[in-house]
Design a protein around this motif. Structure first.
Motif, PDB file in Angstrom:
ATOM      1  N   SER A 154       0.917  -1.321  -0.013  1.00  0.00           N
ATOM      2  CA  SER A 154      -0.094   0.015   0.026  1.00  0.00           C
ATOM      3  C   SER A 154       0.860   1.223   0.022  1.00  0.00           C
ATOM      4  O   SER A 154       1.945   1.177   0.463  1.00  0.00           O
ATOM      5  N   PRO A 155       0.211   2.177  -0.648  1.00  0.00           N
ATOM      6  CA  PRO A 155       0.823   3.780  -0.628  1.00  0.00           C
ATOM      7  C   PRO A 155       1.392   4.120   0.907  1.00  0.00           C
ATOM      8  O   PRO A 155       2.590   4.439   1.196  1.00  0.00           O
ATOM      9  N   GLU A 156       0.773   3.888   2.042  1.00  0.00           N
ATOM     10  CA  GLU A 156       0.765   3.953   3.255  1.00  0.00           C
ATOM     11  C   GLU A 156       2.051   3.295   3.754  1.00  0.00           C
ATOM     12  O   GLU A 156       2.797   3.761   4.509  1.00  0.00           O
ATOM     13  N   GLN A 157       2.179   2.164   3.536  1.00  0.00           N
ATOM     14  CA  GLN A 157       3.361   1.243   3.806  1.00  0.00           C
ATOM     15  C   GLN A 157       4.654   1.771   3.360  1.00  0.00           C
ATOM     16  O   GLN A 157       5.654   1.673   4.174  1.00  0.00           O
ATOM     17  N   VAL A 158       4.526   2.141   1.962  1.00  0.00           N
ATOM     18  CA  VAL A 158       5.686   2.702   1.433  1.00  0.00           C
ATOM     19  C   VAL A 158       6.084   3.917   2.080  1.00  0.00           C
ATOM     20  O   VAL A 158       7.352   3.993   2.361  1.00  0.00           O
ATOM     21  N   ARG A 159       5.293   4.769   2.333  1.00  0.00           N
ATOM     22  CA  ARG A 159       5.579   6.118   2.942  1.00  0.00           C
ATOM     23  C   ARG A 159       6.319   5.807   4.325  1.00  0.00           C
ATOM     24  O   ARG A 159       7.244   6.575   4.768  1.00  0.00           O
ATOM     25  N   GLU A 160       5.590   4.695   5.063  1.00  0.00           N
ATOM     26  CA  GLU A 160       6.396   4.467   6.317  1.00  0.00           C
ATOM     27  C   GLU A 160       7.794   3.931   6.141  1.00  0.00           C
ATOM     28  O   GLU A 160       8.717   4.450   6.783  1.00  0.00           O
ATOM     29  N   LEU A 161       8.039   3.132   5.157  1.00  0.00           N
ATOM     30  CA  LEU A 161       9.501   2.731   4.877  1.00  0.00           C
ATOM     31  C   LEU A 161       9.977   3.563   4.410  1.00  0.00           C
ATOM     32  O   LEU A 161      11.493   3.397   4.759  1.00  0.00           O
ATOM     33  N   TRP A 162       9.704   4.414   3.525  1.00  0.00           N
ATOM     34  CA  TRP A 162      10.730   5.721   3.142  1.00  0.00           C
ATOM     35  C   TRP A 162      11.015   6.446   4.223  1.00  0.00           C
ATOM     36  O   TRP A 162      12.189   7.088   4.217  1.00  0.00           O
ATOM     37  N   LYS A 163      10.181   6.948   5.192  1.00  0.00           N
ATOM     38  CA  LYS A 163      10.356   7.558   6.108  1.00  0.00           C
ATOM     39  C   LYS A 163      11.792   7.042   7.248  1.00  0.00           C
ATOM     40  O   LYS A 163      12.625   7.584   7.406  1.00  0.00           O
ATOM     41  N   ALA A 164      11.698   5.615   7.369  1.00  0.00           N
ATOM     42  CA  ALA A 164      12.442   4.901   7.901  1.00  0.00           C
ATOM     43  C   ALA A 164      13.861   4.954   7.341  1.00  0.00           C
ATOM     44  O   ALA A 164      14.953   5.167   7.753  1.00  0.00           O
ATOM     45  N   LEU A 165      13.808   4.870   6.208  1.00  0.00           N
ATOM     46  CA  LEU A 165      14.943   4.776   5.221  1.00  0.00           C
ATOM     47  C   LEU A 165      15.695   6.192   5.254  1.00  0.00           C
ATOM     48  O   LEU A 165      16.914   6.394   5.473  1.00  0.00           O
ATOM     49  N   ALA A 166      14.885   7.408   5.014  1.00  0.00           N
ATOM     50  CA  ALA A 166      15.426   8.477   5.247  1.00  0.00           C
ATOM     51  C   ALA A 166      15.933   8.840   6.537  1.00  0.00           C
ATOM     52  O   ALA A 166      17.231   9.672   6.474  1.00  0.00           O
ATOM     53  N   LYS A 167      15.639   8.110   7.365  1.00  0.00           N
ATOM     54  CA  LYS A 167      16.320   8.228   8.824  1.00  0.00           C
ATOM     55  C   LYS A 167      17.336   7.547   9.155  1.00  0.00           C
ATOM     56  O   LYS A 167      18.043   7.636  10.221  1.00  0.00           O
ATOM     57  N   GLY A 168      17.592   6.646   8.060  1.00  0.00           N
ATOM     58  CA  GLY A 168      18.813   5.646   8.387  1.00  0.00           C
ATOM     59  C   GLY A 168      18.508   4.401   9.054  1.00  0.00           C
ATOM     60  O   GLY A 168      19.419   3.659   9.587  1.00  0.00           O
ATOM     61  N   GLU A 169      17.207   4.233   9.394  1.00  0.00           N
ATOM     62  CA  GLU A 169      16.684   3.032  10.058  1.00  0.00           C
ATOM     63  C   GLU A 169      16.649   1.931   9.305  1.00  0.00           C
ATOM     64  O   GLU A 169      15.568   1.238   8.939  1.00  0.00           O
ATOM     65  N   LEU A 170      17.823   1.288   8.898  1.00  0.00           N
ATOM     66  CA  LEU A 170      17.998   0.151   8.042  1.00  0.00           C
ATOM     67  C   LEU A 170      17.391  -0.930   8.311  1.00  0.00           C
ATOM     68  O   LEU A 170      16.782  -1.937   7.854  1.00  0.00           O
ATOM     69  N   SER A 171      17.656  -1.174   9.749  1.00  0.00           N
ATOM     70  CA  SER A 171      17.217  -2.244  10.303  1.00  0.00           C
ATOM     71  C   SER A 171      15.559  -2.430  10.669  1.00  0.00           C
ATOM     72  O   SER A 171      15.237  -3.409  10.484  1.00  0.00           O
TER      73      SER A 171
END
Length: 76
Positions: free
Chosen positions: A46-63
């Motif tokens: 879902s687009p919502e899940q993508v946004r959450e994962l993009w936010k995590a990646l942008a913060k460097g939260e690779l784990s």
């Protein structure tokens, strides 16, 4: 609606990238790697899940990003 540019991607300074397209497939890959072991995907995201994962990646939260149930490769 652009046939040539059908996805949007966010790349972290580490080289890991999340890209999402019209097929609702999310790709997680190390863009500088030629190793197939550095390419993963999720289907029907879902687009919502993508946004959450993009936010995590942008913060460097690779784990956090790696916690998803990634499947090998780019998908079909």
């Amino acid at each position: 609606n652009d046939v040539e540019h059908g996805s949007v991607a966010l790349e972290h300074e580490s080289g890991w990238c999340l890209s999402y397209g019209r097929r609702r497939v999310l790709i997680f890959e190390q863009v500088e790697s030629d190793d197939p072991a550095d390419r993963f995907h999720l289907d029907d995201v879902s687009p919502e899940q993508v946004r959450e994962l993009w936010k995590a990646l942008a913060k460097g939260e690779l784990s956090r990003v790696r916690q998803e149930a990634w499947l090998p490769g780019y998908g079909s």
